[in-house]
Design a protein around this motif. Structure first.
Motif, PDB file in Angstrom:
ATOM      1  N   LYS A  25      41.529  46.688  33.882  1.00  0.00           N
ATOM      2  CA  LYS A  25      40.170  46.741  34.792  1.00  0.00           C
ATOM      3  C   LYS A  25      40.303  46.491  36.042  1.00  0.00           C
ATOM      4  CE  LYS A  25      37.271  46.568  31.100  1.00  0.00           C
ATOM      5  NZ  LYS A  25      36.547  47.732  30.630  1.00  0.00           N
ATOM      6  N   GLU A  26      39.462  47.258  36.859  1.00  0.00           N
ATOM      7  CA  GLU A  26      39.291  47.191  38.323  1.00  0.00           C
ATOM      8  C   GLU A  26      38.153  46.700  38.629  1.00  0.00           C
ATOM      9  OE1 GLU A  26      40.986  50.606  40.575  1.00  0.00           O
ATOM     10  OE2 GLU A  26      40.910  51.729  38.750  1.00  0.00           O
ATOM     11  N   THR A  27      38.221  45.892  39.801  1.00  0.00           N
ATOM     12  CA  THR A  27      36.707  45.517  40.579  1.00  0.00           C
ATOM     13  C   THR A  27      36.986  45.706  42.008  1.00  0.00           C
ATOM     14  OG1 THR A  27      35.385  43.570  40.591  1.00  0.00           O
ATOM     15  CG2 THR A  27      37.871  43.030  40.568  1.00  0.00           C
ATOM     16  N   LYS A  28      35.789  45.869  42.544  1.00  0.00           N
ATOM     17  CA  LYS A  28      35.696  46.110  44.315  1.00  0.00           C
ATOM     18  C   LYS A  28      35.619  44.711  44.882  1.00  0.00           C
ATOM     19  CE  LYS A  28      34.405  50.952  44.317  1.00  0.00           C
ATOM     20  NZ  LYS A  28      33.296  51.762  44.775  1.00  0.00           N
ATOM     21  N   SER A  29      35.257  43.682  44.056  1.00  0.00           N
ATOM     22  CA  SER A  29      34.853  42.445  44.513  1.00  0.00           C
ATOM     23  C   SER A  29      36.333  41.600  45.034  1.00  0.00           C
ATOM     24  CB  SER A  29      34.142  41.486  43.285  1.00  0.00           C
ATOM     25  OG  SER A  29      34.284  39.982  43.672  1.00  0.00           O
TER      26      SER A  29
ATOM     27  N   SER B 103      36.112  38.431  45.674  1.00  0.00           N
ATOM     28  CA  SER B 103      35.936  36.883  45.186  1.00  0.00           C
ATOM     29  C   SER B 103      36.123  36.485  43.546  1.00  0.00           C
ATOM     30  CB  SER B 103      34.726  36.087  45.610  1.00  0.00           C
ATOM     31  OG  SER B 103      33.586  37.166  45.240  1.00  0.00           O
ATOM     32  N   SER B 104      35.830  37.732  42.726  1.00  0.00           N
ATOM     33  CA  SER B 104      35.585  37.231  41.507  1.00  0.00           C
ATOM     34  C   SER B 104      35.666  38.699  40.448  1.00  0.00           C
ATOM     35  CB  SER B 104      34.397  36.549  41.091  1.00  0.00           C
ATOM     36  OG  SER B 104      33.179  37.156  41.258  1.00  0.00           O
ATOM     37  N   PHE B 105      35.951  38.474  39.314  1.00  0.00           N
ATOM     38  CA  PHE B 105      35.799  39.436  38.331  1.00  0.00           C
ATOM     39  C   PHE B 105      34.785  39.294  37.230  1.00  0.00           C
ATOM     40  CE2 PHE B 105      37.169  41.076  34.010  1.00  0.00           C
ATOM     41  CZ  PHE B 105      37.468  42.191  34.313  1.00  0.00           C
ATOM     42  N   PRO B 106      34.054  40.152  37.180  1.00  0.00           N
ATOM     43  CA  PRO B 106      32.661  39.987  36.362  1.00  0.00           C
ATOM     44  C   PRO B 106      33.229  40.065  34.876  1.00  0.00           C
ATOM     45  CG  PRO B 106      32.363  41.696  37.972  1.00  0.00           C
ATOM     46  CD  PRO B 106      33.882  41.345  38.065  1.00  0.00           C
TER      47      PRO B 106
ATOM     48  N   ILE C  32      44.877  42.974  32.435  1.00  0.00           N
ATOM     49  CA  ILE C  32      45.472  43.791  33.782  1.00  0.00           C
ATOM     50  C   ILE C  32      44.296  43.836  34.789  1.00  0.00           C
ATOM     51  CG2 ILE C  32      46.663  45.114  35.282  1.00  0.00           C
ATOM     52  CD1 ILE C  32      48.607  45.559  33.054  1.00  0.00           C
ATOM     53  N   VAL C  33      44.047  43.200  35.502  1.00  0.00           N
ATOM     54  CA  VAL C  33      42.930  43.234  36.737  1.00  0.00           C
ATOM     55  C   VAL C  33      43.550  43.789  37.979  1.00  0.00           C
ATOM     56  CG1 VAL C  33      41.046  42.405  37.979  1.00  0.00           C
ATOM     57  CG2 VAL C  33      41.417  41.907  35.542  1.00  0.00           C
ATOM     58  N   ARG C  34      43.147  44.798  38.564  1.00  0.00           N
ATOM     59  CA  ARG C  34      43.240  45.073  40.013  1.00  0.00           C
ATOM     60  C   ARG C  34      42.116  44.846  40.835  1.00  0.00           C
ATOM     61  NH1 ARG C  34      43.284  51.410  42.564  1.00  0.00           N
ATOM     62  NH2 ARG C  34      43.991  50.876  44.331  1.00  0.00           N
TER      63      ARG C  34
ATOM     64  N   VAL D 265      41.429  44.550  47.999  1.00  0.00           N
ATOM     65  CA  VAL D 265      42.625  43.882  48.543  1.00  0.00           C
ATOM     66  C   VAL D 265      43.853  44.532  47.956  1.00  0.00           C
ATOM     67  CG1 VAL D 265      41.504  41.522  49.067  1.00  0.00           C
ATOM     68  CG2 VAL D 265      42.344  41.880  46.941  1.00  0.00           C
ATOM     69  N   ASN D 266      43.793  45.212  47.196  1.00  0.00           N
ATOM     70  CA  ASN D 266      45.033  45.872  46.370  1.00  0.00           C
ATOM     71  C   ASN D 266      45.996  44.953  45.801  1.00  0.00           C
ATOM     72  OD1 ASN D 266      46.268  48.293  45.594  1.00  0.00           O
ATOM     73  ND2 ASN D 266      48.022  47.920  47.222  1.00  0.00           N
TER      74      ASN D 266
END
Length: 206
Positions: free
Chosen positions: A103-107, A109-112, A137-139, A143-144
């Motif tokens: 999964k990817e997130t633009k946040s 501060s956290s992963f929903p 796996i989370v991107r 902040v890359n």
């Protein structure tokens, strides 16, 4: 083409920037890739070097509407997933069944946790019970930074949410309980090297 999930929500497929390329470019300087692109290139690198055989899972769809703009061409206008998806990738590595979600997130501060579904957690639990290796796996794209979160840590926050707790995983949780993947060139994200480190750490705690 309109594709709907079993719950009726519309799915908008992401374009694969590497489609129809006869030769893969593993250069990390090729920005703008999705996490899925990077994992697919990494998996191809693994297979070419005899490291592992891991693939993106195909999800069968049911076509319900087709249009024919010309006699020699057909365009699918609407389709539905036949079944809810489990996890994104699976395969075999050094005799271990590997099964994971990406999964990817633009946040920053956290992963929903809304990005994960109950049937996926159930699937990962069943894989774990059969001694398979499963993880998330989370991107964090803003902040890359990339993290592997073991299933037992994911399960802890999932259970907490189900009991009325927070609906997201804080970034510092990944820093504390996850394993960071440092992106490179060959392959783009060598996640199996980090999985090896994760397994070694787990074995020392037993």
């Amino acid at each position: 083409m309109v594709i709907n999930y079993p719950n009726g929500k519309i799915y908008s497929p992401q374009k694969n920037s590497n489609e129809n390329r006869s030769k893969k470019d593993y250069s990390y300087s090729n920005r703008g890739k999705t996490l899925e692109d990077e994992i697919n290139e990494t998996n191809e690198y693994y297979m070419q070097h005899g490291t592992a055989v891991i693939h993106k899972k195909p999800v069968p769809i049911q076509v319900v509407q087709v249009e024919y703009p010309s006699r020699s061409a057909a365009v699918i206008k609407e389709a539905y997933y036949r079944t809810a998806s489990t996890t994104d990738f699976n395969g075999v590595w050094q005799g271990l069944h590997v099964d994971f979600e990406a999964k990817e997130t633009k946040s920053k501060s956290s992963f929903p946790l809304k990005n994960i579904h109950a049937h996926q957690i159930d699937h990962m639990r069943l894989v774990t019970q059969q001694k398979g290796l499963t993880f998330l796996i989370v991107r964090f794209s803003s902040v890359n930074r990339y993290f592997i979160l073991p299933f037992y840590s994911l399960q802890d926050v999932w259970n907490e949410m189900c009991n009325g707790g927070r609906k997201s995983i804080p970034f510092n949780y990944f820093e504390q309980y996850g394993f960071e993947i440092v992106p490179g060139a060959f392959p783009p994200i060598d996640y199996l090297q980090v999985v090896r480190k994760m397994l070694l750490e787990q074995s020392t705690k037993q």
